[in-house]
Each structure stands twice: as structure tokens, then as C-alpha cells.
Enzyme design. Structure first.
Site, PDB file in Angstrom:
ATOM      1  N   ARG A  30      -8.207  30.172   3.311  1.00 15.43           N
ATOM      2  CA  ARG A  30      -9.220  29.525   4.151  1.00 15.43           C
ATOM      3  C   ARG A  30      -8.809  28.081   4.382  1.00 15.43           C
ATOM      4  O   ARG A  30      -7.976  27.541   3.682  1.00 15.43           O
ATOM      5  CB  ARG A  30     -10.581  29.579   3.462  1.00 15.43           C
ATOM      6  CG  ARG A  30     -10.954  30.994   3.093  1.00 15.43           C
ATOM      7  CD  ARG A  30     -12.245  31.036   2.346  1.00 15.43           C
ATOM      8  NE  ARG A  30     -13.366  30.772   3.232  1.00 15.43           N
ATOM      9  CZ  ARG A  30     -14.632  30.899   2.858  1.00 15.43           C
ATOM     10  NH1 ARG A  30     -14.916  31.252   1.634  1.00 15.43           N
ATOM     11  NH2 ARG A  30     -15.598  30.664   3.711  1.00 15.43           N
ATOM     12  N   HIS A  31      -9.408  27.457   5.410  1.00 16.59           N
ATOM     13  CA  HIS A  31      -9.040  26.072   5.714  1.00 16.59           C
ATOM     14  C   HIS A  31      -9.474  25.135   4.590  1.00 16.59           C
ATOM     15  O   HIS A  31     -10.470  25.393   3.919  1.00 16.59           O
ATOM     16  CB  HIS A  31      -9.686  25.639   7.023  1.00 16.59           C
ATOM     17  CG  HIS A  31      -9.100  26.331   8.223  1.00 16.59           C
ATOM     18  ND1 HIS A  31      -7.819  26.095   8.656  1.00 16.59           N
ATOM     19  CD2 HIS A  31      -9.607  27.258   9.055  1.00 16.59           C
ATOM     20  CE1 HIS A  31      -7.576  26.845   9.719  1.00 16.59           C
ATOM     21  NE2 HIS A  31      -8.639  27.565   9.984  1.00 16.59           N
ATOM     22  N   SER A  32      -8.714  24.045   4.417  1.00 14.52           N
ATOM     23  CA  SER A  32      -9.099  23.030   3.434  1.00 14.52           C
ATOM     24  C   SER A  32     -10.465  22.470   3.794  1.00 14.52           C
ATOM     25  O   SER A  32     -10.798  22.345   4.981  1.00 14.52           O
ATOM     26  CB  SER A  32      -8.095  21.878   3.448  1.00 14.52           C
ATOM     27  OG  SER A  32      -6.794  22.350   3.265  1.00 14.52           O
ATOM     28  N   ALA A  40      -4.018  28.745   5.782  1.00 10.60           N
ATOM     29  CA  ALA A  40      -4.773  28.792   7.037  1.00 10.60           C
ATOM     30  C   ALA A  40      -4.547  27.553   7.894  1.00 10.60           C
ATOM     31  O   ALA A  40      -4.666  27.602   9.114  1.00 10.60           O
ATOM     32  CB  ALA A  40      -6.258  28.947   6.739  1.00 10.60           C
ATOM     33  N   ASP A  41      -4.207  26.438   7.249  1.00 10.79           N
ATOM     34  CA  ASP A  41      -4.017  25.186   7.997  1.00 10.79           C
ATOM     35  C   ASP A  41      -2.654  25.118   8.684  1.00 10.79           C
ATOM     36  O   ASP A  41      -2.390  24.196   9.460  1.00 10.79           O
ATOM     37  CB  ASP A  41      -4.142  23.978   7.051  1.00 10.79           C
ATOM     38  CG  ASP A  41      -5.517  23.910   6.399  1.00 10.79           C
ATOM     39  OD1 ASP A  41      -6.497  24.259   7.075  1.00 10.79           O
ATOM     40  OD2 ASP A  41      -5.586  23.517   5.222  1.00 10.79           O
TER      41      ASP A  41
END
Ligand SMILES: *[C@@H]1O[C@H](CO)[C@@H](O)[C@H](O)[C@H]1NC(C)=O
Length: 388
Positions: A30-32, A40-41
Site C-alpha cells: 500500500r502507499h506510504s 505501491a509508490d
């Protein structure tokens, strides 16, 4: 046509689909929440980078075929407009009637469209149809494009000036934090500093993304669009570095000279990123941040992209130890697959109800990504390739 570019694009796209479908709910997929990098980033910037690489090759091809520059510019305008319109459609269609008063203007395809528009026009106007040998031959990937370099570095300078010097009411100058609970709530409405402020001024809060990744961990209430206007400037820079990777292919013959140059670029951009963030997640001058598309973020991602491109190039095009499958199929139909995965996000059998465990979620999200690879493979078998 270099298969490694399609492979690279496909890798980015498949991971993008997987993490959009929530990557099993694991934090590293998942994004930070704010500063830092997770898997994800990585993928959207790689996509931006490889768009630049493909542009270098396609513009050279078009100029060699004798297509006049104004026609190229018209084509860039048309493609950017279509991409932007598709983006507004996709980022607002969530299965409910759309309220025009809260229509979100920025988004992923919109960001791609603006980046493509700026660099496309620049390349159409300035790209060379051949590369003369001169005394500066060994660095002519840069010296041959000084005009473009000057323009793009100016965008970067504007980005830095606005980020650090623009006064934002009620907030410290150059604030780069998430606001909310950070610093005991002292800057609670400063989420994203100048980056978010500029978008609020241009679009208004109701036309921006309202659920940034910092919202829950930092209890923020101010909207912040991860694909906003200011980040477009660093996105253009990243795409330009990708374009530079493409120029290396055009200018230098033989895999050794190409790969060694990409490695140099990877090292230089990686070091710049490291210095900007002081090799630290939180304590640098400019921390690596996906929501802001900070300068260190695009430099770090460019560094990885040069490396990954080299690996794909060697494995797929030079030593041919890998065909690029299965990633090459979505890479060759990227726009269609991107649109379909978004539009059919909640359709059966892309997603359905499974247990709450990570293992079950992961299995379903992997299945969702595989499904689109399968669709891309079928399109490839039928020789259907759709571009805009
Ligand atoms: C932030 O905005 C909210 C809502 O507009 C307001 O109630 C609050 O006082 C603001 N906080 C600061 C520190 O200005």
C-alpha cells in the site's frame, strides 16, 4: 521495436493493477502514509519514465519519415486531450451518479496527459532527426539537447521555489508535512504545504481528491490530491529523464555503451536523491514523498528505472534469455488494460467477497491482476493493439 520497453511498461502496469486492488492489504503493497517508499509508490513514476523513453524513439521515427513538426504538435495536442478526458471519466466514475459540483479534476491519466503535452510539444519542436558527430560526441545525449535541458531544469526550479517560498496562510513557509496530528496538531490544516494550497486555489477543495493516504494515520481533514498541479512539474522532469534514456538508445550503438550510460544516469540520479533526503526517511532537506512528488522522490525513482530498464534491455533484447512474458502483453496494450482494470474494478470475477485474512485478500488481488494479464494476452493473440 524494443521489447524491453513494453516489458518494463507491462511490469509497472501489472504491479499498479495489483496494488490498486489493495495488494492483499499488506502495508508494503500500500502507499506510504507520508514520507517513504513502498512497492505501491514505485509503479506510477516508472510508467511516466517509460513514456518518455518511448517518446524519444517515436518522435525520431516520425521525423525520419518526414512528418512535419506542426503535424506532430497537433497529434500531441489531440492525444493529450483524449487522455485527459479519459482520466476525468475514470477518476469520477465509481458506480454512482456523478455530482458535477464535486467533480475531481486531477488524476493519474490527467497527470500523464499534461506531462505528455509539455514534453511532446517540446520534442516535436526541438528533437533532432539525426545526431551529428562532434567533439562532444561522448556526452552528446546531454549536449545535443541543451535547450530541452534548460527548459526542464527551469520547471524544477519553479517547483522548488513554489514549494519552499510560497506563503501559505496559517502555515510555515516550506512546510512539507502531513499536518493533522503531526507536531501536536500545530499545523493541522497545512497538509501538503504549498503543493495542496496551489491545488485548492486552482480547483477548489471540492474538486480534489479527498482521501489522501495521510488522512487516517494523521487524522487530517484538508484534501490533498496526489496527482495535483505542482507535482506535474517534477513529473515532467522524470519523464524527461526517461526521454534521455531513449536518446541514449538513439545516439549510441552497441549494448555496452548504452547500458554503461544508463548505469551512470542511475548512479547520478540515485546520489542526488540520496543527498536531497540525506539518506533518511524523515530528516532530509526534501524527503522522499509520493503525495507531493517531491524532487528526491522522482530522482530516486529515475535511478531505479534506469537500472530496471538496463536489466530488461539485457535480458529481453540483447541476451534473449527472457521473452518478456507475461508482462509484455499488458505493456503493449497499456491504455486499454489500465482503463478496463479501473472500470471493472468491482465487477465479478475481478473482485468478490472473501475472508478478511491477508492470505485470502492477497490471493484474490493476485487473481485480479492475472485476469488482466490474460485479457492482454488474448488481445495480443488476436493482434489487437489499441493506442490513442
Ligand atoms: C483548521 O480548520 C478547522 C476547520 O476549518 C478549524 O476549526 C481549526 O481551528 C483550524 N485549525 C487551525 C490551527 O487553524
Amino acid at each position: 521495436r524494443l521489447k524491453s520497453l513494453d516489458t518494463f511498461r507491462g511490469i509497472s502496469l501489472v504491479i499498479m493493477i495489483f496494488v490498486n486492488y489493495r495488494g492483499g492489504g499488506y502495508w508494503f503493497f500500500r502507499h506510504s502514509a507520508w514520507n517513504g517508499l513502498t512497492l505501491a509508490d514505485l509503479v506510477f513514476p516508472w510508467f511516466v519514465f517509460i513514456m518518455g523513453t518511448s517518446m524519444a524513439l517515436s518522435f525520431r521515427g516520425a521525423l525520419r519519415r518526414g512528418i512535419p513538426r506542426f503535424k506532430l504538435i497537433l497529434k500531441v495536442l489531440k492525444r493529450a486531450m483524449i487522455l485527459f478526458a479519459l482520466g476525468v471519466m475514470i477518476s469520477n466514475s465509481k458506480g454512482k451518479a456523478v455530482d458535477l459540483r464535486t467533480l475531481r479534476v486531477p488524476g493519474v491519466l490527467q497527470r500523464l496527459a499534461l506531462t505528455y503535452l509539455v514534453l511532446g510539444i517540446m520534442e516535436a519542436a526541438l528533437a533532432k532527426s539525426h545526431d551529428p558527430h562532434q567533439w562532444w560526441s561522448s556526452v552528446r545525449d546531454v549536449v545535443g539537447n541543451l535547450g530541452q535541458w534548460a527548459a526542464v531544469l527551469m520547471f524544477v526550479a519553479v517547483h522548488c521555489c513554489l514549494t519552499f517560498l510560497l506563503p501559505v496562510p496559517g502555515c510555515p513557509k516550506g512546510y512539507l508535512g502531513p499536518g493533522g496530528l503531526q507536531h501536536g496538531g500545530a499545523y493541522e490544516n497545512c497538509t501538503g504545504g504549498a503543493t495542496a494550497y496551489i491545488d485548492r486555489m486552482i480547483f477548489g477543495t471540492e474538486h480534489m481528491y479527498g482521501h489522501p493516504t495521510c488522512m487516517i494515520p494523521y487524522q487530517t481533514t484538508v484534501p490533498l490530491d496526489p496527482e495535483g498541479v505542482l507535482g506535474t512539474l517534477t513529473s515532467i522532469f522524470l519523464c524527461f529523464l526517461g526521454l534521455q534514456a531513449g536518446k541514449v538508445i538513439l545516439i549510441f550503438q552497441g549494448w555496452k555503451s548504452r547500458v554503461s550510460r544508463w548505469m551512470c544516469w542511475s548512479l547520478v540520479t540515485g546520489l542526488v536523491a540520496g543527498c536531497l533526503c540525506k539518506f533518511s526517511a524523515e530528516d532530509g532537506f526534501i524527503p522522499i514523498n509520493k503525495n507531493l512528488w517531491s524532487l528526491s522522490y522522482v530522482m530516486a525513482l529515475a535511478s531505479m528505472a534506469f537500472l530496471l530498464l538496463s536489466v530488461c534491455f539485457l535480458a529481453v533484447d540483447i541476451f534473449r534469455v527472457w521473452s518478456g512474458a507475461p508482462f509484455i502483453y499488458p505493456g503493449m496494450n497499456s491504455i486499454v488494460i489500465y482503463l478496463l482494470h479501473e472500470i471493472l474494478h468491482w465487477y465479478f470475477p475481478v473482485q468478490f467477497k472473501v475472508g478478511e485474512t491477508h492470505a485470502e485478500q492477497l490471493a484474490m488481488n493476485l487473481w485480479g491482476a492475472c485476469l488482466w494479464v490474460g485479457v492482454a494476452f488474448m488481445l495480443h493473440q488476436h493482434k489487437v493493439f489499441i493506442s490513442i
